[in-house]
Design a protein around this motif. Structure first.
Motif, PDB file in Angstrom:
ATOM      1  N   LEU A 216       0.756  -1.234  -0.265  1.00  0.00           N
ATOM      2  CA  LEU A 216       0.065  -0.066  -0.279  1.00  0.00           C
ATOM      3  C   LEU A 216       1.131   1.527  -0.167  1.00  0.00           C
ATOM      4  CD1 LEU A 216      -3.316  -0.869   2.951  1.00  0.00           C
ATOM      5  CD2 LEU A 216      -3.241  -1.007  -0.051  1.00  0.00           C
ATOM      6  N   GLY A 217       0.704   1.703  -0.789  1.00  0.00           N
ATOM      7  CA  GLY A 217       0.606   3.760  -0.649  1.00  0.00           C
ATOM      8  C   GLY A 217       0.500   4.325   0.397  1.00  0.00           C
ATOM      9  N   SER A 218       0.569   5.688   0.258  1.00  0.00           N
ATOM     10  CA  SER A 218      -0.509   6.790   0.913  1.00  0.00           C
ATOM     11  C   SER A 218      -1.074   7.615   0.073  1.00  0.00           C
ATOM     12  CB  SER A 218       0.136   7.010   2.475  1.00  0.00           C
ATOM     13  OG  SER A 218       1.624   8.070   1.799  1.00  0.00           O
ATOM     14  N   HIS A 219      -1.765   8.977   0.438  1.00  0.00           N
ATOM     15  CA  HIS A 219      -2.419  10.035  -0.602  1.00  0.00           C
ATOM     16  C   HIS A 219      -1.512  10.646  -0.280  1.00  0.00           C
ATOM     17  CE1 HIS A 219      -5.569  12.782  -1.932  1.00  0.00           C
ATOM     18  NE2 HIS A 219      -4.900  13.578  -0.979  1.00  0.00           N
ATOM     19  N   ASP A 220       0.172  10.717  -0.317  1.00  0.00           N
ATOM     20  CA  ASP A 220       1.627  11.565   0.004  1.00  0.00           C
ATOM     21  C   ASP A 220       2.253  10.427  -0.314  1.00  0.00           C
ATOM     22  OD1 ASP A 220       0.110  13.780   0.668  1.00  0.00           O
ATOM     23  OD2 ASP A 220      -0.024  12.696   2.421  1.00  0.00           O
ATOM     24  N   SER A 221       2.295   9.129  -0.951  1.00  0.00           N
ATOM     25  CA  SER A 221       3.077   8.596  -1.613  1.00  0.00           C
ATOM     26  C   SER A 221       3.362   6.994  -1.987  1.00  0.00           C
ATOM     27  CB  SER A 221       4.539   7.613  -0.559  1.00  0.00           C
ATOM     28  OG  SER A 221       3.732   7.037   0.997  1.00  0.00           O
ATOM     29  N   PRO A 222       3.441   6.823  -3.605  1.00  0.00           N
ATOM     30  CA  PRO A 222       3.220   6.205  -4.098  1.00  0.00           C
ATOM     31  C   PRO A 222       3.960   4.339  -3.795  1.00  0.00           C
ATOM     32  CG  PRO A 222       5.633   6.697  -4.524  1.00  0.00           C
ATOM     33  CD  PRO A 222       5.071   7.272  -4.002  1.00  0.00           C
ATOM     34  N   PRO A 223       3.214   3.684  -3.419  1.00  0.00           N
ATOM     35  CA  PRO A 223       3.337   2.169  -3.057  1.00  0.00           C
ATOM     36  C   PRO A 223       5.089   1.641  -3.153  1.00  0.00           C
ATOM     37  CG  PRO A 223       2.043   2.110  -4.841  1.00  0.00           C
ATOM     38  CD  PRO A 223       2.092   2.857  -4.514  1.00  0.00           C
ATOM     39  N   LYS A 224       5.242   0.922  -2.555  1.00  0.00           N
ATOM     40  CA  LYS A 224       6.723   0.395  -2.560  1.00  0.00           C
ATOM     41  C   LYS A 224       5.772  -1.263  -3.971  1.00  0.00           C
ATOM     42  CE  LYS A 224       9.529   0.772   0.907  1.00  0.00           C
ATOM     43  NZ  LYS A 224       9.802   0.588   2.637  1.00  0.00           N
ATOM     44  N   GLN A 225       7.145  -1.449  -4.850  1.00  0.00           N
ATOM     45  CA  GLN A 225       6.805  -2.844  -5.774  1.00  0.00           C
ATOM     46  C   GLN A 225       7.745  -3.244  -5.144  1.00  0.00           C
ATOM     47  OE1 GLN A 225       7.094  -1.692  -9.609  1.00  0.00           O
ATOM     48  NE2 GLN A 225       6.636   0.498  -9.734  1.00  0.00           N
ATOM     49  N   LEU A 226       6.776  -4.599  -5.090  1.00  0.00           N
ATOM     50  CA  LEU A 226       7.630  -5.733  -3.752  1.00  0.00           C
ATOM     51  C   LEU A 226       7.141  -6.649  -5.097  1.00  0.00           C
ATOM     52  CD1 LEU A 226       5.662  -5.812   0.430  1.00  0.00           C
ATOM     53  CD2 LEU A 226       8.239  -5.137  -1.451  1.00  0.00           C
ATOM     54  N   THR A 227       8.277  -7.734  -5.185  1.00  0.00           N
ATOM     55  CA  THR A 227       7.763  -9.266  -6.102  1.00  0.00           C
ATOM     56  C   THR A 227       8.067 -10.455  -4.225  1.00  0.00           C
ATOM     57  OG1 THR A 227      10.178  -9.207  -5.936  1.00  0.00           O
ATOM     58  CG2 THR A 227       9.457  -8.313  -7.204  1.00  0.00           C
ATOM     59  N   LYS A 228       8.059 -11.677  -5.184  1.00  0.00           N
ATOM     60  CA  LYS A 228       7.921 -12.572  -4.495  1.00  0.00           C
ATOM     61  C   LYS A 228       9.198 -13.172  -4.022  1.00  0.00           C
ATOM     62  CE  LYS A 228       9.153 -15.999  -8.462  1.00  0.00           C
ATOM     63  NZ  LYS A 228       9.850 -16.777  -7.253  1.00  0.00           N
ATOM     64  N   GLU A 229      10.062 -12.505  -3.892  1.00  0.00           N
ATOM     65  CA  GLU A 229      11.355 -12.662  -3.227  1.00  0.00           C
ATOM     66  C   GLU A 229      11.031 -11.756  -2.203  1.00  0.00           C
ATOM     67  OE1 GLU A 229      11.457 -11.905  -6.648  1.00  0.00           O
ATOM     68  OE2 GLU A 229      12.212 -14.361  -7.243  1.00  0.00           O
ATOM     69  N   ASP A 230      10.368 -10.629  -1.830  1.00  0.00           N
ATOM     70  CA  ASP A 230      10.503  -9.732  -0.423  1.00  0.00           C
ATOM     71  C   ASP A 230       9.027 -10.587   0.529  1.00  0.00           C
ATOM     72  OD1 ASP A 230      11.214  -7.650  -1.476  1.00  0.00           O
ATOM     73  OD2 ASP A 230      10.583  -7.955  -2.804  1.00  0.00           O
ATOM     74  N   SER A 231       8.456 -11.381  -0.585  1.00  0.00           N
ATOM     75  CA  SER A 231       7.388 -11.385   0.870  1.00  0.00           C
ATOM     76  C   SER A 231       7.318 -13.792   0.909  1.00  0.00           C
ATOM     77  CB  SER A 231       5.639 -11.782  -0.219  1.00  0.00           C
ATOM     78  OG  SER A 231       5.807 -12.629  -1.220  1.00  0.00           O
ATOM     79  N   GLN A 232       8.586 -13.921  -0.282  1.00  0.00           N
ATOM     80  CA  GLN A 232       8.022 -15.972   0.131  1.00  0.00           C
ATOM     81  C   GLN A 232       7.204 -16.626  -0.364  1.00  0.00           C
ATOM     82  OE1 GLN A 232      11.417 -17.070  -0.117  1.00  0.00           O
ATOM     83  NE2 GLN A 232      12.044 -14.744  -0.450  1.00  0.00           N
ATOM     84  N   GLY A 233       5.620 -16.197  -1.119  1.00  0.00           N
ATOM     85  CA  GLY A 233       4.979 -16.318  -1.018  1.00  0.00           C
ATOM     86  C   GLY A 233       4.834 -17.521  -1.895  1.00  0.00           C
ATOM     87  N   TRP A 234       5.602 -17.543  -2.905  1.00  0.00           N
ATOM     88  CA  TRP A 234       5.136 -18.981  -4.179  1.00  0.00           C
ATOM     89  C   TRP A 234       6.471 -19.731  -3.000  1.00  0.00           C
ATOM     90  CZ3 TRP A 234       1.811 -18.519  -7.993  1.00  0.00           C
ATOM     91  CH2 TRP A 234       1.254 -17.218  -8.028  1.00  0.00           C
ATOM     92  N   THR A 235       7.090 -19.239  -2.505  1.00  0.00           N
ATOM     93  CA  THR A 235       8.526 -20.906  -2.185  1.00  0.00           C
ATOM     94  C   THR A 235       7.481 -21.865  -2.037  1.00  0.00           C
ATOM     95  OG1 THR A 235       9.413 -18.871  -1.745  1.00  0.00           O
ATOM     96  CG2 THR A 235      10.647 -20.914  -0.458  1.00  0.00           C
ATOM     97  N   LEU A 236       6.419 -22.141  -1.152  1.00  0.00           N
ATOM     98  CA  LEU A 236       6.410 -23.900  -0.436  1.00  0.00           C
ATOM     99  C   LEU A 236       5.669 -24.319  -1.817  1.00  0.00           C
ATOM    100  CD1 LEU A 236       5.643 -26.077   1.313  1.00  0.00           C
ATOM    101  CD2 LEU A 236       3.454 -24.463   1.974  1.00  0.00           C
ATOM    102  N   TRP A 237       4.329 -23.758  -2.832  1.00  0.00           N
ATOM    103  CA  TRP A 237       4.944 -24.457  -3.990  1.00  0.00           C
ATOM    104  C   TRP A 237       5.547 -24.470  -5.010  1.00  0.00           C
ATOM    105  CZ3 TRP A 237       0.924 -21.702  -8.118  1.00  0.00           C
ATOM    106  CH2 TRP A 237       0.893 -23.434  -9.058  1.00  0.00           C
ATOM    107  N   GLU A 238       6.583 -23.575  -5.063  1.00  0.00           N
ATOM    108  CA  GLU A 238       7.897 -24.186  -5.495  1.00  0.00           C
ATOM    109  C   GLU A 238       8.396 -25.079  -5.336  1.00  0.00           C
ATOM    110  OE1 GLU A 238       8.714 -19.440  -7.890  1.00  0.00           O
ATOM    111  OE2 GLU A 238       9.757 -19.992  -5.695  1.00  0.00           O
ATOM    112  N   LYS A 239       8.559 -25.734  -3.974  1.00  0.00           N
ATOM    113  CA  LYS A 239       9.456 -26.351  -3.152  1.00  0.00           C
ATOM    114  C   LYS A 239       8.547 -27.899  -3.291  1.00  0.00           C
ATOM    115  CE  LYS A 239      10.457 -25.863   0.644  1.00  0.00           C
ATOM    116  NZ  LYS A 239      10.846 -25.039   2.388  1.00  0.00           N
ATOM    117  N   LEU A 240       7.225 -27.817  -3.563  1.00  0.00           N
ATOM    118  CA  LEU A 240       6.902 -28.836  -3.628  1.00  0.00           C
ATOM    119  C   LEU A 240       5.892 -29.393  -5.482  1.00  0.00           C
ATOM    120  CD1 LEU A 240       3.245 -28.090  -1.555  1.00  0.00           C
ATOM    121  CD2 LEU A 240       5.088 -29.969  -0.799  1.00  0.00           C
ATOM    122  N   ALA A 241       5.860 -28.676  -6.051  1.00  0.00           N
ATOM    123  CA  ALA A 241       6.406 -28.726  -7.462  1.00  0.00           C
ATOM    124  C   ALA A 241       8.102 -29.371  -8.409  1.00  0.00           C
ATOM    125  CB  ALA A 241       6.328 -27.621  -8.079  1.00  0.00           C
TER     126      ALA A 241
END
Length: 531
Positions: free
Chosen positions: A289-314
């Protein structure tokens, strides 16, 4: 609840859901309602609170509101969703189900958009015609009738010529469902067939239905209350980092869950009859999320590790899918949304006068010549139950956040909320003071359209892979050949398939309504295409 309270009774099957989105919530409900499983034997782990996954919506500390999006609903379709919600009491009246509440609400708030497209001169576009040439009709018919095997990994643009992407139909269909020309021809074909009943109503969005409030308050919270009432265990802040598997006679069996909880590594040993339901991938992973005064940061899966488990299982198990087909190209799978909290009625009054629609009846308003391909929607108010009477909420998004705006000299992804409102005022020719005291919260979503990325057959696992004994996959990245992704229905249907198969529930799954086989609907669509 706490991790320590997950006591085990070895004589009873335990079910574990990894991920707290609508897929897991509905799956747990199906286990209780249709499988006779005790809620106390079901646990739902969620890494990032609150629960609800992509169906989010919240009041921020400064009093403004934010939500990543709102999924389109139809009461004529979404067969599994309404099957579930027909048995879940709504939040405000225990004698009324969510389905009953939603049907009653939409009888009072009928969608009939009068300003679906707006051009660069601030003129409402006449969308009674789809704008097709004969070549467009021939190409779209050819794509619709092609088999998925023939379409393969081809793009929409491989089948449709450049003029097609300037038709009224494309502008409306694209922004209703969030397609891009470089997305999968297979997914586009599935949408054309699954939502053929929407085709004759594209100019008014007459088939779109809404919940009373945002979908977190209207669907997620009452469903969670029902689950908690049945004793389901919710463990928030728990990150399942691995699922240990053993292979016996060609079947993979999950034997252990490894977790991080309260910054401590833990594990749960699984009995032979325990079941695991894993939400693989996430279209809202790495959201910022950004704010009224600033843009949001541009994150990826490296920041979140949200795909890591699927990648490991597959890895080494192709039947578990191929996450790289969906998470490897952020520029092709991202867009940016924004939520605006208005603390006076100026913008809503001006917008209702311009469109001719009372808020909650107009659907998306798309600025077709916008470099960002910007759309906004004014909801019926209040959109949040705790929303003060002086506040009004609307939502919008841009399909091309990497492009420089028409009125703001920078890409949307680099804009603050205030700059997004300046761009919006430019398209509407409204004075900036319509947003006095307003707050705009931008939201960057790098994988929001990743389900539409070109893929091969097998890149998405079946809900229960043929080689799996007790591990099921749920969510948007499983394979349901009869349905279309990027809908609440897809997650609910996938969960129903997974639960029914592993529990061997002898109850028919509601079939997909075959509008593409209806002679009446086919004739109406043909007539509309020649308008």
């Amino acid at each position: 609840m706490s991790f320590q309270s997950l006591a085990r009774q070895v004589d009873l099957m335990k079910a574990y859901f990894i991920g707290g989105g609508i897929g897991s919530l509905s799956g747990a409900a199906f286990m209780i309602r249709d499988g006779g499983v005790s809620g106390s034997d079901i646990t739902i782990f969620e890494k990032r609170l609150p629960y609800g996954g992509s169906l989010d919506g919240a009041r921020l500390p400064d009093g403004s509101y934010s939500m990543r999006g709102g999924r389109m609903l139809t009461t004529e379709q979404y067969e599994c969703t309404w099957d579930l919600l027909s048995t879940i009491p709504c939040e405000t009246d225990a004698q009324q189900t969510i389905l009953q509440e939603t049907v009653a609400f939409n009888k009072l708030h009928v969608t009939h958009a009068q300003a679906r497209l707006v051009d660069g001169n601030r003129h409402k576009v006449d969308v009674s015609t789809m704008g097709f040439s004969m070549q467009d009709r021939i190409e779209m018919t050819r794509l619709t009738e092609a088999s998925e095997e023939k379409l393969g990994k081809s793009l929409i643009s491989d089948w449709l010529s450049p003029p097609f992407f300037t038709t009224n139909f494309w502008y409306m269909w694209q922004t209703t469902f969030a397609f891009q020309p470089w997305h999968s021809a297979v997914e586009f074909r599935r949408y054309l067939r699954r939502f053929m009943n929407e085709f004759p109503m594209m100019d008014t969005l007459g088939g779109v239905k809404r919940t009373v409030h945002n979908q977190n308050d209207s669907i997620v919270k009452p469903l969670m209350r029902w689950l908690k009432g049945h004793g389901v265990n919710f463990v928030g802040g728990a990150d399942v980092t691995d699922i240990a598997l053993v292979t016996e006679n060609g079947k993979h069996r999950a034997t252990r869950l490894d977790l991080e909880y309260d910054f401590v590594g833990r594990s749960i040993d699984l009995a032979a009859d325990d079941l695991v339901f894993y939400t693989a991938g996430s279209m809202t992973d790495a959201t910022s999320l950004g704010s009224h005064d600033s843009p949001p940061k541009q994150l990826t899966k490296e920041d979140s590790q949200g795909w890591t488990l699927w990648e490991k299982l597959a890895q080494g198990r192709p039947e578990f899918g191929n996450p790289a087909a969906f998470n490897s190209s952020v520029p092709e799978s991202s867009f940016e949304s924004f939520t605006v909290t208005c603390r006076n009625a100026r913008f809503f009054d001006a917008m209702q006068t311009f469109t001719g629609n009372v808020a909650g009846t107009g659907g998306l308003v798309t600025f077709k010549d916008s470099n960002w391909r910007m759309s906004i929607v004014l909801y019926s108010q209040p959109y949040f139950p705790d929303q003060p009477g002086t506040i009004k909420i609307f939502w919008g998004y841009g399909l091309h956040p990497d492009r420089v705006g028409n009125f703001v000299g920078k890409p949307m992804s680099e804009c603050s909320g205030a700059e997004i409102l300046k761009e919006l005022c430019g398209h509407l020719r409204f004075p900036l003071n319509v947003f006095d005291e307003a707050t705009c919260v931008p939201c960057w979503m790098p994988y929001i359209m990743s389900m539409f990325m070109p893929r091969s057959y097998g890149d998405r696992p079946l809900p229960v892979p043929l080689t799996s004994q007790n591990l099921a996959f749920i969510g948007q990245y499983v394979e349901l050949p009869e349905d279309a992704v990027f809908t609440i229905e897809y997650s609910v249907r996938a969960a129903m398939h997974a639960v029914y198969q592993l529990l061997k529930i002898d109850r028919a799954i509601p079939p997909v309504t075959p509008y593409d086989k209806s002679l009446k609907m086919l004739l109406q669509s043909v007539v509309k295409s020649f308008a």
